[in-house]
Write a protein that holds these residues in place. Structure first.
Motif, PDB file in Angstrom:
ATOM      1  N   ASN A   1      38.356  41.205  47.139  1.00 36.86           N
ATOM      2  CA  ASN A   1      38.033  42.546  46.663  1.00 36.86           C
ATOM      3  C   ASN A   1      39.156  43.512  46.999  1.00 36.86           C
ATOM      4  OD1 ASN A   1      35.560  41.702  45.741  1.00 36.86           O
ATOM      5  ND2 ASN A   1      34.545  42.113  47.664  1.00 36.86           N
ATOM      6  N   GLY A   2      39.511  44.362  46.040  1.00 39.55           N
ATOM      7  CA  GLY A   2      40.465  45.426  46.295  1.00 39.55           C
ATOM      8  C   GLY A   2      41.923  45.038  46.267  1.00 39.55           C
ATOM      9  N   ASP A   3      42.289  43.939  45.634  1.00 41.57           N
ATOM     10  CA  ASP A   3      43.691  43.557  45.526  1.00 41.57           C
ATOM     11  C   ASP A   3      44.370  44.406  44.458  1.00 41.57           C
ATOM     12  OD1 ASP A   3      43.273  41.590  47.366  1.00 41.57           O
ATOM     13  OD2 ASP A   3      43.184  39.964  45.912  1.00 41.57           O
ATOM     14  N   LYS A   4      45.524  44.982  44.803  1.00 39.18           N
ATOM     15  CA  LYS A   4      46.302  45.741  43.821  1.00 39.18           C
ATOM     16  C   LYS A   4      47.054  44.771  42.919  1.00 39.18           C
ATOM     17  CE  LYS A   4      46.317  50.210  45.232  1.00 39.18           C
ATOM     18  NZ  LYS A   4      46.327  51.389  44.444  1.00 39.18           N
ATOM     19  N   LEU A   5      47.142  45.105  41.653  1.00 37.55           N
ATOM     20  CA  LEU A   5      47.831  44.268  40.682  1.00 37.55           C
ATOM     21  C   LEU A   5      49.181  44.871  40.345  1.00 37.55           C
ATOM     22  CD1 LEU A   5      44.886  43.440  38.299  1.00 37.55           C
ATOM     23  CD2 LEU A   5      45.761  42.095  40.177  1.00 37.55           C
ATOM     24  N   ILE A   6      50.052  44.052  39.760  1.00 42.39           N
ATOM     25  CA  ILE A   6      51.404  44.463  39.423  1.00 42.39           C
ATOM     26  C   ILE A   6      51.430  44.995  37.993  1.00 42.39           C
ATOM     27  CG2 ILE A   6      53.778  43.696  39.141  1.00 42.39           C
ATOM     28  CD1 ILE A   6      53.092  41.446  41.168  1.00 42.39           C
ATOM     29  N   VAL A   7      51.955  46.212  37.819  1.00 41.62           N
ATOM     30  CA  VAL A   7      52.145  46.801  36.501  1.00 41.62           C
ATOM     31  C   VAL A   7      53.638  47.013  36.312  1.00 41.62           C
ATOM     32  CG1 VAL A   7      51.648  48.771  35.018  1.00 41.62           C
ATOM     33  CG2 VAL A   7      49.909  47.952  36.608  1.00 41.62           C
ATOM     34  N   LYS A   8      54.229  46.310  35.316  1.00 44.57           N
ATOM     35  CA  LYS A   8      55.653  46.432  35.018  1.00 44.57           C
ATOM     36  C   LYS A   8      55.822  47.058  33.650  1.00 44.57           C
ATOM     37  CE  LYS A   8      57.164  42.363  37.604  1.00 44.57           C
ATOM     38  NZ  LYS A   8      57.777  41.046  37.499  1.00 44.57           N
ATOM     39  N   ASN A   9      56.567  48.157  33.598  1.00 42.70           N
ATOM     40  CA  ASN A   9      56.845  48.858  32.346  1.00 42.70           C
ATOM     41  C   ASN A   9      55.573  49.201  31.579  1.00 42.70           C
ATOM     42  OD1 ASN A   9      59.616  48.670  32.834  1.00 42.70           O
ATOM     43  ND2 ASN A   9      59.718  46.676  31.838  1.00 42.70           N
ATOM     44  N   GLY A  10      54.492  49.508  32.293  1.00 40.11           N
ATOM     45  CA  GLY A  10      53.247  49.888  31.658  1.00 40.11           C
ATOM     46  C   GLY A  10      52.362  48.726  31.266  1.00 40.11           C
ATOM     47  N   TRP A  11      52.747  47.496  31.564  1.00 40.55           N
ATOM     48  CA  TRP A  11      51.958  46.318  31.212  1.00 40.55           C
ATOM     49  C   TRP A  11      51.477  45.619  32.479  1.00 40.55           C
ATOM     50  CZ3 TRP A  11      50.411  45.061  26.403  1.00 40.55           C
ATOM     51  CH2 TRP A  11      51.057  45.674  25.340  1.00 40.55           C
ATOM     52  N   LEU A  12      50.223  45.212  32.480  1.00 43.82           N
ATOM     53  CA  LEU A  12      49.634  44.473  33.593  1.00 43.82           C
ATOM     54  C   LEU A  12      50.068  43.020  33.531  1.00 43.82           C
ATOM     55  CD1 LEU A  12      47.522  44.526  35.909  1.00 43.82           C
ATOM     56  CD2 LEU A  12      45.860  43.832  34.203  1.00 43.82           C
ATOM     57  N   THR A  13      50.538  42.462  34.651  1.00 40.64           N
ATOM     58  CA  THR A  13      50.914  41.050  34.703  1.00 40.64           C
ATOM     59  C   THR A  13      49.792  40.248  35.340  1.00 40.64           C
ATOM     60  OG1 THR A  13      52.014  41.310  36.828  1.00 40.64           O
ATOM     61  CG2 THR A  13      53.363  41.570  34.873  1.00 40.64           C
ATOM     62  N   CYS A  14      49.756  38.966  35.085  1.00 37.11           N
ATOM     63  CA  CYS A  14      48.701  38.098  35.597  1.00 37.11           C
ATOM     64  C   CYS A  14      48.846  37.943  37.113  1.00 37.11           C
ATOM     65  CB  CYS A  14      48.762  36.732  34.927  1.00 37.11           C
ATOM     66  SG  CYS A  14      47.500  35.591  35.538  1.00 37.11           S
ATOM     67  N   PRO A  15      47.778  38.184  37.884  1.00 34.80           N
ATOM     68  CA  PRO A  15      47.859  38.043  39.339  1.00 34.80           C
ATOM     69  C   PRO A  15      47.843  36.595  39.802  1.00 34.80           C
ATOM     70  CG  PRO A  15      45.660  38.664  38.713  1.00 34.80           C
ATOM     71  CD  PRO A  15      46.494  38.689  37.459  1.00 34.80           C
ATOM     72  N   ILE A  16      47.440  35.667  38.944  1.00 30.36           N
ATOM     73  CA  ILE A  16      47.344  34.262  39.322  1.00 30.36           C
ATOM     74  C   ILE A  16      48.677  33.554  39.136  1.00 30.36           C
ATOM     75  CG2 ILE A  16      46.091  32.097  38.965  1.00 30.36           C
ATOM     76  CD1 ILE A  16      44.315  34.432  39.926  1.00 30.36           C
ATOM     77  N   CYS A  17      49.230  33.598  37.921  1.00 25.94           N
ATOM     78  CA  CYS A  17      50.464  32.859  37.642  1.00 25.94           C
ATOM     79  C   CYS A  17      51.718  33.721  37.830  1.00 25.94           C
ATOM     80  CB  CYS A  17      50.425  32.266  36.242  1.00 25.94           C
ATOM     81  SG  CYS A  17      50.399  33.469  34.903  1.00 25.94           S
ATOM     82  N   LYS A  18      51.568  35.045  37.980  1.00 19.87           N
ATOM     83  CA  LYS A  18      52.677  35.983  38.229  1.00 19.87           C
ATOM     84  C   LYS A  18      53.736  35.996  37.129  1.00 19.87           C
ATOM     85  CE  LYS A  18      51.415  36.855  42.571  1.00 19.87           C
ATOM     86  NZ  LYS A  18      50.123  37.377  42.661  1.00 19.87           N
ATOM     87  N   ARG A  19      53.397  35.524  35.955  1.00 22.69           N
ATOM     88  CA  ARG A  19      54.353  35.553  34.850  1.00 22.69           C
ATOM     89  C   ARG A  19      54.400  36.936  34.241  1.00 22.69           C
ATOM     90  NH1 ARG A  19      54.392  29.803  32.011  1.00 22.69           N
ATOM     91  NH2 ARG A  19      54.693  28.659  33.924  1.00 22.69           N
ATOM     92  N   ASN A  20      55.482  37.244  33.595  1.00 22.21           N
ATOM     93  CA  ASN A  20      55.635  38.543  32.949  1.00 22.21           C
ATOM     94  C   ASN A  20      54.948  38.515  31.588  1.00 22.21           C
ATOM     95  OD1 ASN A  20      56.392  41.131  32.609  1.00 22.21           O
ATOM     96  ND2 ASN A  20      58.537  40.705  32.180  1.00 22.21           N
ATOM     97  N   HIS A  21      53.726  38.051  31.580  1.00 25.55           N
ATOM     98  CA  HIS A  21      52.908  37.955  30.378  1.00 25.55           C
ATOM     99  C   HIS A  21      52.104  39.246  30.254  1.00 25.55           C
ATOM    100  CE1 HIS A  21      50.682  36.022  27.223  1.00 25.55           C
ATOM    101  NE2 HIS A  21      49.548  36.317  27.818  1.00 25.55           N
ATOM    102  N   ARG A  22      52.096  39.841  29.114  1.00 26.69           N
ATOM    103  CA  ARG A  22      51.435  41.118  28.922  1.00 26.69           C
ATOM    104  C   ARG A  22      49.934  40.921  28.751  1.00 26.69           C
ATOM    105  NH1 ARG A  22      55.577  43.976  24.706  1.00 26.69           N
ATOM    106  NH2 ARG A  22      57.308  44.130  26.145  1.00 26.69           N
ATOM    107  N   LEU A  23      49.176  41.223  29.790  1.00 25.68           N
ATOM    108  CA  LEU A  23      47.723  41.106  29.712  1.00 25.68           C
ATOM    109  C   LEU A  23      47.092  42.352  29.098  1.00 25.68           C
ATOM    110  CD1 LEU A  23      46.609  39.513  33.097  1.00 25.68           C
ATOM    111  CD2 LEU A  23      46.730  38.456  30.866  1.00 25.68           C
ATOM    112  N   LYS A  24      47.456  43.518  29.604  1.00 28.26           N
ATOM    113  CA  LYS A  24      46.818  44.755  29.188  1.00 28.26           C
ATOM    114  C   LYS A  24      47.786  45.905  29.366  1.00 28.26           C
ATOM    115  CE  LYS A  24      42.510  46.019  28.794  1.00 28.26           C
ATOM    116  NZ  LYS A  24      42.063  45.956  27.418  1.00 28.26           N
ATOM    117  N   ARG A  25      47.819  46.808  28.412  1.00 28.26           N
ATOM    118  CA  ARG A  25      48.663  48.008  28.492  1.00 28.26           C
ATOM    119  C   ARG A  25      47.950  49.022  29.379  1.00 28.26           C
ATOM    120  NH1 ARG A  25      53.643  50.051  27.849  1.00 28.26           N
ATOM    121  NH2 ARG A  25      53.688  52.007  26.765  1.00 28.26           N
ATOM    122  N   ILE A  26      48.637  49.506  30.421  1.00 28.15           N
ATOM    123  CA  ILE A  26      48.072  50.463  31.366  1.00 28.15           C
ATOM    124  C   ILE A  26      48.859  51.767  31.249  1.00 28.15           C
ATOM    125  CG2 ILE A  26      47.523  50.942  33.775  1.00 28.15           C
ATOM    126  CD1 ILE A  26      46.027  48.541  32.762  1.00 28.15           C
TER     127      ILE A  26
END
Length: 66
Positions: free
Chosen positions: A6-31
């Motif tokens: 609970n409460g883990d911060k996620l990585i947002v690069k250039n306005g896009w959310l990256t996957c917290p599991i595989c850490k790839r620069n795959h665009r999950l959701k625009r933030i």
């Protein structure tokens, strides 16, 4: 199966959310800076995992992953 955290911060690069599991620069959701939402389910096509998100004012926090 992974243990939910609970409460883990996620990585947002250039306005896009990256996957917290595989850490790839795959665009999950625009933030955007004013994005907010609760219990949003996102699916990663790379590692086939689901992440439940709580987003408050552009800051994403993972509720749990499966």
């Amino acid at each position: 199966m992974q243990t939910p955290k609970n409460g883990d911060k996620l990585i947002v690069k250039n306005g896009w959310l990256t996957c917290p599991i595989c850490k790839r620069n795959h665009r999950l959701k625009r933030i955007l800076p004013d994005t907010s939402g609760h219990s949003i389910v996102e699916y990663c096509r790379t590692c086939h995992s689901e992440v439940i998100l709580d987003i408050d004012e552009g800051q994403s926090v993972k509720r749990q992953s499966q």
